[in-house]
Design an enzyme around this catalytic site. Structure first.
Site, PDB file in Angstrom:
ATOM      1  N   TYR A  68       0.742  -1.241   0.108  1.00 50.94           N
ATOM      2  CA  TYR A  68      -0.103   0.083  -0.013  1.00 50.94           C
ATOM      3  C   TYR A  68       1.027   1.359   0.141  1.00 50.94           C
ATOM      4  CZ  TYR A  68      -3.474   3.478   0.952  1.00 50.94           C
ATOM      5  OH  TYR A  68      -4.159   4.460   1.146  1.00 50.94           O
ATOM      6  N   TRP A  93       1.273   5.837  -1.645  1.00 55.04           N
ATOM      7  CA  TRP A  93       0.719   6.746  -2.493  1.00 55.04           C
ATOM      8  C   TRP A  93       1.688   6.878  -3.636  1.00 55.04           C
ATOM      9  CZ3 TRP A  93      -2.594  11.005  -3.189  1.00 55.04           C
ATOM     10  CH2 TRP A  93      -4.057  10.856  -2.771  1.00 55.04           C
TER      11      TRP A  93
HETATM   12  N1  LIG Z   1      -1.590   7.979  12.603  1.00 56.89           N
HETATM   13  C1  LIG Z   1      -2.142   7.787  11.330  1.00 56.89           C
HETATM   14  N2  LIG Z   1      -1.364   7.085  10.367  1.00 56.89           N
HETATM   15  C2  LIG Z   1      -1.846   7.048   9.110  1.00 56.89           C
HETATM   16  C3  LIG Z   1      -2.867   8.113   8.766  1.00 56.89           C
HETATM   17  C4  LIG Z   1      -3.567   8.786   9.621  1.00 56.89           C
HETATM   18  O1  LIG Z   1      -4.628   9.553   9.834  1.00 56.89           O
HETATM   19  N3  LIG Z   1      -3.039   8.755  11.082  1.00 56.89           N
HETATM   20  N4  LIG Z   1      -3.459   8.157   7.431  1.00 56.89           N
HETATM   21  C5  LIG Z   1      -3.077   7.090   6.576  1.00 56.89           C
HETATM   22  C6  LIG Z   1      -3.247   7.209   5.075  1.00 56.89           C
HETATM   23  S1  LIG Z   1      -4.835   8.121   4.689  1.00 56.89           S
HETATM   24  C7  LIG Z   1      -2.345   6.989   4.324  1.00 56.89           C
HETATM   25  S2  LIG Z   1      -2.862   7.188   2.637  1.00 56.89           S
HETATM   26  C8  LIG Z   1      -1.281   6.540   4.605  1.00 56.89           C
HETATM   27  C9  LIG Z   1      -0.213   7.121   3.524  1.00 56.89           C
HETATM   28  O2  LIG Z   1       0.657   6.197   3.648  1.00 56.89           O
HETATM   29  P1  LIG Z   1       1.999   6.042   2.385  1.00 56.89           P
HETATM   30  O3  LIG Z   1       1.325   6.261   1.068  1.00 56.89           O
HETATM   31  O4  LIG Z   1       2.923   4.774   2.776  1.00 56.89           O
HETATM   32  O5  LIG Z   1       2.832   7.296   2.699  1.00 56.89           O
HETATM   33  P2  LIG Z   1       3.928   8.086   1.486  1.00 56.89           P
HETATM   34  O6  LIG Z   1       4.731   8.748   2.332  1.00 56.89           O
HETATM   35  O7  LIG Z   1       3.075   8.689   0.474  1.00 56.89           O
HETATM   36  O8  LIG Z   1       4.655   6.622   0.746  1.00 56.89           O
HETATM   37  C10 LIG Z   1       5.018   6.704  -0.553  1.00 56.89           C
HETATM   38  C11 LIG Z   1       6.412   6.041  -0.780  1.00 56.89           C
HETATM   39  O9  LIG Z   1       6.467   5.944  -2.279  1.00 56.89           O
HETATM   40  C12 LIG Z   1       7.863   6.264  -2.540  1.00 56.89           C
HETATM   41  N5  LIG Z   1       7.871   6.636  -3.913  1.00 56.89           N
HETATM   42  C13 LIG Z   1       7.703   7.798  -4.464  1.00 56.89           C
HETATM   43  N6  LIG Z   1       7.669   7.585  -5.943  1.00 56.89           N
HETATM   44  C14 LIG Z   1       8.319   6.032  -6.095  1.00 56.89           C
HETATM   45  C15 LIG Z   1       8.464   5.372  -7.271  1.00 56.89           C
HETATM   46  O10 LIG Z   1       8.366   5.762  -8.342  1.00 56.89           O
HETATM   47  N7  LIG Z   1       8.830   4.103  -7.116  1.00 56.89           N
HETATM   48  C16 LIG Z   1       8.906   3.593  -5.918  1.00 56.89           C
HETATM   49  N8  LIG Z   1       9.244   2.243  -6.066  1.00 56.89           N
HETATM   50  N9  LIG Z   1       8.474   4.493  -4.559  1.00 56.89           N
HETATM   51  C17 LIG Z   1       8.145   5.535  -4.877  1.00 56.89           C
HETATM   52  C18 LIG Z   1       8.206   7.700  -1.591  1.00 56.89           C
HETATM   53  O11 LIG Z   1       9.571   7.741  -1.496  1.00 56.89           O
HETATM   54  C19 LIG Z   1       7.560   7.096  -0.275  1.00 56.89           C
HETATM   55  O12 LIG Z   1       8.360   6.233   0.724  1.00 56.89           O
HETATM   56  O13 LIG Z   1      -0.899   6.871   5.797  1.00 56.89           O
HETATM   57  C20 LIG Z   1      -1.831   6.198   6.770  1.00 56.89           C
HETATM   58  N10 LIG Z   1      -1.249   6.515   8.116  1.00 56.89           N
HETATM   59  N1  LIG Z   2      -1.253  18.378   2.958  1.00 56.96           N
HETATM   60  C1  LIG Z   2      -1.559  17.043   2.903  1.00 56.96           C
HETATM   61  N2  LIG Z   2      -2.960  16.828   2.504  1.00 56.96           N
HETATM   62  C2  LIG Z   2      -3.411  15.562   2.270  1.00 56.96           C
HETATM   63  C3  LIG Z   2      -2.793  14.382   2.800  1.00 56.96           C
HETATM   64  C4  LIG Z   2      -1.508  14.758   3.191  1.00 56.96           C
HETATM   65  O1  LIG Z   2      -0.548  13.857   3.558  1.00 56.96           O
HETATM   66  N3  LIG Z   2      -0.852  15.988   3.404  1.00 56.96           N
HETATM   67  N4  LIG Z   2      -3.121  13.233   2.529  1.00 56.96           N
HETATM   68  C5  LIG Z   2      -4.201  12.841   1.727  1.00 56.96           C
HETATM   69  C6  LIG Z   2      -4.842  11.493   1.869  1.00 56.96           C
HETATM   70  S1  LIG Z   2      -4.127  10.083   1.494  1.00 56.96           S
HETATM   71  C7  LIG Z   2      -6.190  11.345   2.582  1.00 56.96           C
HETATM   72  S2  LIG Z   2      -6.772   9.970   2.740  1.00 56.96           S
HETATM   73  C8  LIG Z   2      -6.862  12.505   3.002  1.00 56.96           C
HETATM   74  C9  LIG Z   2      -7.276  12.435   4.469  1.00 56.96           C
HETATM   75  O2  LIG Z   2      -8.205  13.283   4.870  1.00 56.96           O
HETATM   76  P1  LIG Z   2      -8.778  13.551   6.103  1.00 56.96           P
HETATM   77  O3  LIG Z   2      -8.839  12.199   6.710  1.00 56.96           O
HETATM   78  O4  LIG Z   2     -10.128  14.081   6.104  1.00 56.96           O
HETATM   79  O5  LIG Z   2      -7.676  14.521   6.683  1.00 56.96           O
HETATM   80  P2  LIG Z   2      -6.942  14.638   8.133  1.00 56.96           P
HETATM   81  O6  LIG Z   2      -6.136  15.706   8.126  1.00 56.96           O
HETATM   82  O7  LIG Z   2      -6.480  13.413   8.500  1.00 56.96           O
HETATM   83  O8  LIG Z   2      -8.165  14.830   9.307  1.00 56.96           O
HETATM   84  C10 LIG Z   2      -8.963  16.063   8.852  1.00 56.96           C
HETATM   85  C11 LIG Z   2      -9.344  16.642  10.068  1.00 56.96           C
HETATM   86  O9  LIG Z   2     -10.314  15.946  10.681  1.00 56.96           O
HETATM   87  C12 LIG Z   2     -10.298  16.294  12.175  1.00 56.96           C
HETATM   88  N5  LIG Z   2     -10.812  15.241  12.891  1.00 56.96           N
HETATM   89  C13 LIG Z   2     -10.068  14.040  13.560  1.00 56.96           C
HETATM   90  N6  LIG Z   2     -10.693  13.386  14.294  1.00 56.96           N
HETATM   91  C14 LIG Z   2     -11.761  13.855  14.472  1.00 56.96           C
HETATM   92  C15 LIG Z   2     -13.188  13.551  14.878  1.00 56.96           C
HETATM   93  O10 LIG Z   2     -13.343  12.621  15.711  1.00 56.96           O
HETATM   94  N7  LIG Z   2     -14.124  14.232  14.651  1.00 56.96           N
HETATM   95  C16 LIG Z   2     -14.228  15.482  14.124  1.00 56.96           C
HETATM   96  N8  LIG Z   2     -15.454  15.919  13.671  1.00 56.96           N
HETATM   97  N9  LIG Z   2     -12.994  15.685  13.429  1.00 56.96           N
HETATM   98  C17 LIG Z   2     -11.899  15.031  13.535  1.00 56.96           C
HETATM   99  C18 LIG Z   2      -8.881  16.743  12.592  1.00 56.96           C
HETATM  100  O11 LIG Z   2      -8.874  17.932  13.141  1.00 56.96           O
HETATM  101  C19 LIG Z   2      -8.296  16.790  11.180  1.00 56.96           C
HETATM  102  O12 LIG Z   2      -7.594  17.991  10.791  1.00 56.96           O
HETATM  103  O13 LIG Z   2      -5.942  13.757   3.002  1.00 56.96           O
HETATM  104  C20 LIG Z   2      -5.265  14.157   1.891  1.00 56.96           C
HETATM  105  N10 LIG Z   2      -4.571  15.415   1.966  1.00 56.96           N
HETATM  106 MO   LIG Z   3      -5.069   8.252   2.545  1.00 52.16          MO
END
Ligand SMILES: Nc1nc2c(c(=O)[nH]1)N[C@H]1C(S)=C(S)[C@@H](COP(=O)(O)OP(=O)(O)OC[C@H]3O[C@@H](n4cnc5c(=O)[nH]c(N)nc54)[C@H](O)[C@@H]3O)O[C@H]1N2
Ligand SMILES: Nc1nc2c(c(=O)[nH]1)N[C@H]1C(S)=C(S)[C@@H](COP(=O)(O)OP(=O)(O)OC[C@H]3O[C@@H](n4cnc5c(=O)[nH]c(N)nc54)[C@H](O)[C@@H]3O)O[C@H]1N2
Ligand SMILES: [Mo]
Length: 763
Positions: A111, A113
């Site tokens: 998994y 991005w």
């Molecule tokens: N505590 C907590 N944890 C969370 C979340 C949270 O809300 N709270 N949110 C979750 C969510 S929504 C998400 S989506 C995940 C995100 O987690 P990830 O998607 O795993 O995070 P990224 O840092 O985007 O990792 C992308 C990796 O791909 C590598 N990469 C970039 N380009 C290439 C390429 O061309 N080839 C290869 N092989 N690698 C490449 C980058 O260097 C990086 O290491 O985290 C989750 N984790």
């Molecule tokens: N800049 C930036 N933008 C991103 C990403 C990133 O890594 N960087 N990741 C992208 C990805 S993969 C995803 S999946 C999306 C995720 O999108 P979201 O999951 O919506 O993003 P978050 O910033 O994790 O959370 C949004 C807000 O929800 C609020 N929140 C947390 N817990 C609760 C709760 O229990 N109740 C309420 N009402 N609010 C709460 C927090 O204050 C937080 O700032 O974001 C995307 N956008």
């Molecule tokens: Mo995500």
């Protein structure tokens, strides 16, 4: 300085152009983007950074002693080897695992991005390679929306139909009277879109709505979750309690007879089930919810009055469901919009995830964007993606998912490309124990991430800047020629070329490449879009013309409200893909599963972890404003927001004062699972009793002087919240990621904090 040609390129955080003079990359946003993201400033650091993997590397223990269970993963040194030597050994090991344990012993869930290009997409490449060489255990759903992805199709429709093409930003600008945003719609989040968008429209649309007189209500522990310019009413809710507020709003609206009984009868199913719950003891009224949510009853009643008039849009951020019982607020938001009778009206009703990502809430392209062809995976075994550590630690164990029983496969070899589980997974010390169980762990990444530092084999990938590709997403009109900007770093190679060579060693080169070079694949993939344009009688430039122009504007379908608008107009002719064809405000199907942690209607269920005397704070670990997850954590914009190289934790001044914490102090955030350090920022933009630490700081484990018994990884000195989060599924229905919330204690750090050294290569 030499003037060099600016070339088009794209990232998940926006379309840009850049030029490179041999040492420095200069990046400029696309001129058509009204609100470009400052995350673009991280890009130049990708070129030749010390954290880049410069040559193939193998973990000393694995190379010398061979594959097998090994707690030294994450603690060992690395040797540099030649590409030929490492690929020979890897092909041999893949063959060994497949013949000894079967193809399902290979985990390719991988998994993450990765990068925005549609061809050099790390997962697409890895999956194709693993599929043609025998198959693999895959993962389903995402960390982003794992709970919603299972519940939405049961109650409303497919994830894409509900997020991308339902209520659009144009409709919000033109029609909405009240926006009730659970979790807000933070501009930092919509800056990011899978595949990249060329125009960030959210700020403009919200401002236009506000200028027209629309009212914004923000339900969130954090004030910056809506932009300042919309002047939102802020209801700083206790985290994890939104569904209680939704239930009380429904109860109040119904008790006062302001619900849309006709819509509930004509368009919904399961209302009796939900109605009974709302009115059964304890009655789900405003007083009941006030005690749970921390929002006073008068405010709840006033809000119930407001949303019952005019066009009300209920949005639910992804964050709400990335928590225990995360299915409930998604269902509650849907039911609330249905009780109001608003679903399917322009600018009103429900949009899950609007504002959480930049590709949501937009018109759909009229032609398909280029996509890499998939090869069917001959192996059927899968896991819900966030259950990866459970799978590795408990092979053969049974678990429930989506109404059925499943068994964790016994995986011996894992491949990861384009993701960083040692940033994204919960309870990273547990993840480390899980990875120790493998025979072999292979990681393709341009960077020495924490994940790479746990691998047996580290294969240096090019970054997107180092190859030609195409960027696009199905809800943005721009197809972008992503042109190579800089030469590959060190011995880095395109993942595609590496898999082609591995497939060759395994006797499947042709199946993998279909005899195409990377360039020929781009032309091939583009051709589908070109043909679709020609079929519609639109200008359909050939690949060379498109490439020379650097971009192509694609036609879009009219913004007609999509599936939900059609359903509203004629539910018999356009039924929803739910069991009844209607909105399931209650569900017989789910009730029949008989799950203790997921009844057949939206419900308030006490979380099994919540703040208590020992761990008095909710930790919100949300998405970072200054980067995408862990990517380019060392870039200028990300590094510039840290303090002395450490991630910043937001804490209310009253809480800080009670703990003797001053602004800028290094604090220890801890619970029974572990601890991390962060620099405190005092701010009254956060609800007292809540602290907020974004994800993405590269895990930097050290011994914790406060708890030496935890060994060498008790304390992340950089500030990765997954040092303390809990690794458990949202419920036995969806098994989604619950990383957003956990209970912690916060204390001043009484020792000399070690320097952060995560952004370097290991020895
Ligand atoms: N505590 C907590 N944890 C969370 C979340 C949270 O809300 N709270 N949110 C979750 C969510 S929504 C998400 S989506 C995940 C995100 O987690 P990830 O998607 O795993 O995070 P990224 O840092 O985007 O990792 C992308 C990796 O791909 C590598 N990469 C970039 N380009 C290439 C390429 O061309 N080839 C290869 N092989 N690698 C490449 C980058 O260097 C990086 O290491 O985290 C989750 N984790
Ligand atoms: N800049 C930036 N933008 C991103 C990403 C990133 O890594 N960087 N990741 C992208 C990805 S993969 C995803 S999946 C999306 C995720 O999108 P979201 O999951 O919506 O993003 P978050 O910033 O994790 O959370 C949004 C807000 O929800 C609020 N929140 C947390 N817990 C609760 C709760 O229990 N109740 C309420 N009402 N609010 C709460 C927090 O204050 C937080 O700032 O974001 C995307 N956008
Ligand atoms: Mo995500």
């Amino acid at each position: 300085m030499t003037e060099t040609e600016a070339k088009s390129h794209s990232a998940h955080w926006g379309v840009f152009s850049a030029d490179y003079d041999g040492t420095r990359l200069r990046v400029r946003p696309h001129p058509g983007d009204p609100d470009p993201s400052p995350v673009l400033d991280n890009i130049p650091a990708a070129v030749a950074h010390p954290a880049r993997v410069a040559a193939p590397a193998v973990r000393r223990g694995w190379w010398e002693r061979g594959p097998g269970r090994d707690p030294a993963r994450g603690r060992d040194g690395y040797l540099t080897v030649s590409w030929d030597a490492v690929l020979d050994r890897l092909a041999e090991e893949t063959q060994r695992v497949r013949t000894t344990y079967g193809d399902e012993a290979v985990y390719g869930g991988s998994y993450g991005w990765a990068s925005a290009g549609r061809f050099h997409h790390a997962q697409g490449q890895l999956h194709r390679f693993l599929a043609v060489t025998g198959g693999y255990t895959r993962s389903v759903n995402t960390y982003s929306g794992g709970a919603a992805e299972v519940i939405l199709p049961q109650i409303l429709g497919t994830f894409d139909a509900v997020t991308r093409y339902a209520v659009s930003w144009d409709q919000v600008a033109a029609h909405t009277d009240t926006v009730l945003a659970f979790g807000g719609m933070a501009l930092k989040n919509s800056a990011i879109a899978a595949g990249g968008v060329s125009r960030h429209v959210e700020r403009g649309a919200m401002r236009a709505a506000r200028d027209r007189g629309a009212v914004f209500v923000l339900v969130s522990p954090l004030r910056p979750d809506l932009p300042e310019e919309v002047d939102a009413t802020w209801l700083p809710i206790r985290p994890g309690t939104d569904v209680a507020l939704m239930l009380a709003l429904m109860h109040t609206v119904v008790a006062e007879g302001r619900h849309d009984a006709e819509f509930l009868a004509s368009h919904c199913d399961g209302w009796e089930r939900l109605r009974e719950y709302l009115f059964a003891a304890p009655v789900k009224d405003a007083e009941w919810a006030a005690a749970i949510t921390g929002i006073d009853a008068g405010t709840i009643r006033e809000l119930a009055w407001r949303i019952a008039y005019g066009r009300t849009l209920v949005t639910v951020a992804q964050s709400l469901q990335r928590a225990e019982h995360g299915e409930q607020p998604v269902w509650g938001g849907t039911a609330l919009a249905a009780v109001l009778g608003q679903v399917g009206r322009p600018g009103a009703g429900f949009n899950y995830g609007l504002g959480s990502l930049g590709h949501y809430g937009r018109p759909r392209n009229a032609v398909p964007v280029p996509t890499y062809s998939r090869v069917p995976n001959p192996v059927t075994s899968f896991i819900p993606v966030a259950r990866v550590a459970d799978m590795l630690l408990h092979p053969g164990e049974r678990y429930a998912y989506d109404g059925a029983e499943h068994t964790y496969p016994h995986v011996r070899m894992a491949w990861w490309a384009g993701g960083n589980p040692f940033h994204h997974h919960q309870d990273l010390r547990r993840m480390r124990r899980a990875v120790a169980e493998l025979d072999t762990f292979v990681v393709h990444d341009p960077m020495w991430t924490s994940t790479a530092r746990h691998a047996d084999v580290v294969l240096p990938s090019t970054t997107t800047l180092e190859r030609d590709d195409m960027g696009a997403t199905s809800s943005d009109p721009l197809l972008v020629a992503m042109k190579q900007l800089v030469p590959p770093h060190g011995q880095a190679r395109n993942d595609y070329d590496v898999y082609a060579d591995l497939a060759d060693r395994l006797g499947h080169r042709e199946a993998f490449t279909e005899n195409r070079t990377a360039h020929e694949w781009l032309v091939h993939m583009y051709d589908r879009t070109r043909k679709a344009l020609a079929d519609r009688g639109e200008p359909a430039p050939d690949f060379e013309e498109f490439w020379a122009a650097g971009e192509l504007v694609l036609p879009q379908r009219p913004d007609d409200g999509g599936m939900l608008a059609r359903f509203r107009a004629d539910p018999a002719a356009h039924p929803l893909p739910t069991p009844s064809g209607r909105i399931q405000v209650g569900s017989e199907t789910i009730a029949r599963h008989g799950l203790a942690d997921h009844p057949g209607h939206p419900a308030w269920l006490e979380p099994t972890e919540a703040p208590d005397a020992r761990h008095p704070f909710w930790l919100v670990s949300n998405q970072p404003a200054t980067r995408l997850h862990s990517q380019l954590d060392f870039g200028a914009h990300s590094a510039g927001a840290k303090r002395s190289g450490r991630e910043v934790v937001r804490i209310h001044p009253d809480d800080a004062a009670a703990l003797g914490i001053g602004d800028g102090d290094v604090v220890r955030i801890h619970n029974d699972r572990g601890a991390c350090l962060a620099a405190a920022r005092l701010s009254d933009d956060i609800r007292p009793g809540v602290v907020q630490l974004p994800t993405g700081a590269w895990w930097d484990p050290h011994p914790d002087p406060e708890r030496p018994e935890l060994g060498d990884d008790g304390l992340c000195v950089h500030g990765n919240p997954n040092a303390v989060t809990r690794d458990r599924g949202s419920s036995s229905l969806a098994q989604g990621c619950t990383g957003q919330l956990c209970a912690v204690a916060v204390s001043p750090y009484p020792h000399d904090p070690p320097d952060v050294t995560a952004h370097t290569a290991p020895v």
